[in-house]
Design an enzyme around this catalytic site. Structure first.
Site, PDB file in Angstrom:
ATOM      1  N   GLY A  45       0.806  -1.261  -0.112  1.00  0.00           N
ATOM      2  CA  GLY A  45      -0.113   0.060  -0.082  1.00  0.00           C
ATOM      3  C   GLY A  45       0.830   1.325  -0.059  1.00  0.00           C
ATOM      4  CG  ASP A 105      -8.590   0.974   9.621  1.00  0.00           C
ATOM      5  OD1 ASP A 105      -9.400   1.905   9.751  1.00  0.00           O
ATOM      6  OD2 ASP A 105      -9.035  -0.271   9.625  1.00  0.00           O
TER       7      ASP A 105
HETATM    8  P1  IMP Z   1      -4.546  -1.121  10.682  1.00  0.00           P
HETATM    9  O1  IMP Z   1      -3.721  -2.290  11.200  1.00  0.00           O
HETATM   10  O2  IMP Z   1      -5.981  -1.653  11.205  1.00  0.00           O
HETATM   11  O3  IMP Z   1      -4.146   0.339  11.220  1.00  0.00           O
HETATM   12  O4  IMP Z   1      -4.360  -1.399   9.234  1.00  0.00           O
HETATM   13  C1  IMP Z   1      -3.637  -0.609   8.274  1.00  0.00           C
HETATM   14  C2  IMP Z   1      -3.751  -1.531   6.926  1.00  0.00           C
HETATM   15  O5  IMP Z   1      -4.980  -1.599   6.687  1.00  0.00           O
HETATM   16  C3  IMP Z   1      -3.430  -0.416   5.839  1.00  0.00           C
HETATM   17  O6  IMP Z   1      -2.040  -0.667   5.754  1.00  0.00           O
HETATM   18  C4  IMP Z   1      -4.157  -0.837   4.754  1.00  0.00           C
HETATM   19  O7  IMP Z   1      -3.455  -1.977   4.050  1.00  0.00           O
HETATM   20  C5  IMP Z   1      -5.558  -1.161   5.434  1.00  0.00           C
HETATM   21  N1  IMP Z   1      -6.613  -0.349   5.410  1.00  0.00           N
HETATM   22  C6  IMP Z   1      -7.323   0.557   6.382  1.00  0.00           C
HETATM   23  N2  IMP Z   1      -8.189   1.101   5.927  1.00  0.00           N
HETATM   24  C7  IMP Z   1      -8.085   1.133   4.305  1.00  0.00           C
HETATM   25  C8  IMP Z   1      -8.862   1.544   3.629  1.00  0.00           C
HETATM   26  O8  IMP Z   1      -9.888   2.518   3.945  1.00  0.00           O
HETATM   27  N3  IMP Z   1      -8.703   1.256   2.209  1.00  0.00           N
HETATM   28  C9  IMP Z   1      -7.534   0.273   1.851  1.00  0.00           C
HETATM   29  N4  IMP Z   1      -6.847  -0.427   2.914  1.00  0.00           N
HETATM   30  C10 IMP Z   1      -7.229   0.246   4.124  1.00  0.00           C
HETATM   31 MG    MG Z   2      -1.283  -1.531   3.825  1.00  0.00          MG
END
Ligand code: IMP
Ligand code: MG
Length: 183
Positions: A45, A105
């Site tokens: 990403g 996220d």
């Molecule tokens: P976290 O560990 O939940 O903070 O997730 C982070 C990862 O979730 C990011 O690196 C993204 O790959 C994915 N992610 C979270 N929200 C989105 C979104 O709205 N669109 C696409 N990927 C997302």
């Molecule tokens: Mg990611």
């Protein structure tokens, strides 16, 4: 692809302005260290964001890649962080790591990675995220550098995907819920 996008949230121009601002702040903040600055690009990403950001940073740096997953193909985090590609070097005590992430996220990925790199003996570990969705936080985590805060919508483009699609869009857009089966 454009049919699946509800609205453009951040334009190409706005992304460039964000990268300008973050790069000069990073240059400012890393003046007093004699360690090496290592940008850690989190695949897949952060590919575009890392490239756009690093060409604006004026001080010397190196790039490393890590591949992690916390997501299946749906839009919700599994809570488990798997490291699929790791940094293979043994000079961690001489390194200031700056983890480059597309979006915070739940906060699980970054909090896990910071802890992991510190445990391996890094001199310092900071984080830089293009996007931040604070409403979705499951663990208490705040990135050191944030491009912009966005509402709780599933976004794609500029590296971000849904089921591996839409990464090549040059802007960040909101995916139509009908595409991922939401309301
Ligand atoms: P976290 O560990 O939940 O903070 O997730 C982070 C990862 O979730 C990011 O690196 C993204 O790959 C994915 N992610 C979270 N929200 C989105 C979104 O709205 N669109 C696409 N990927 C997302
Ligand atoms: Mg990611």
């Amino acid at each position: 692809m454009l049919h699946d996008i509800d609205s453009i949230l951040i334009t190409e121009e706005e992304i460039k302005d964000i990268c300008d601002r973050l790069a000069s702040k990073i240059d400012e903040d890393y003046t007093d260290t004699d360690k090496k600055l290592i940008l850690v690009c989190i695949l897949k990403g952060s590919l575009m964001f890392c490239a756009e950001l690093m060409k604006r940073i004026k001080r010397p740096l190196e790039v490393e890649f890590m591949k992690v997953s916390s997501y299946g193909s749906r839009t919700d985090s599994s809570g488990v962080i798997n490291i699929h590609l790791d940094i293979k070097r043994d000079d961690f005590e001489d390194l200031d790591f700056l983890i480059i992430e597309d979006i915070v996220d739940s906060g699980r990925t970054l909090s896990h990675l910071v802890k992991y790199l510190k445990e391996r003996g890094a001199n310092s570990v900071r984080t830089c995220a293009l996007l931040d969705k604070p409403e979705r936080r499951a663990v208490d985590y705040k990135a050191d550098y944030v491009g912009t805060v966005i509402p709780d919508k599933f976004v794609v483009g500029f590296g971000l995907d849904y089921s591996e699609k839409y990464r090549n869009l040059p802007f960040v857009g909101v995916l139509k819920p009908s595409v991922w089966g939401g309301e």
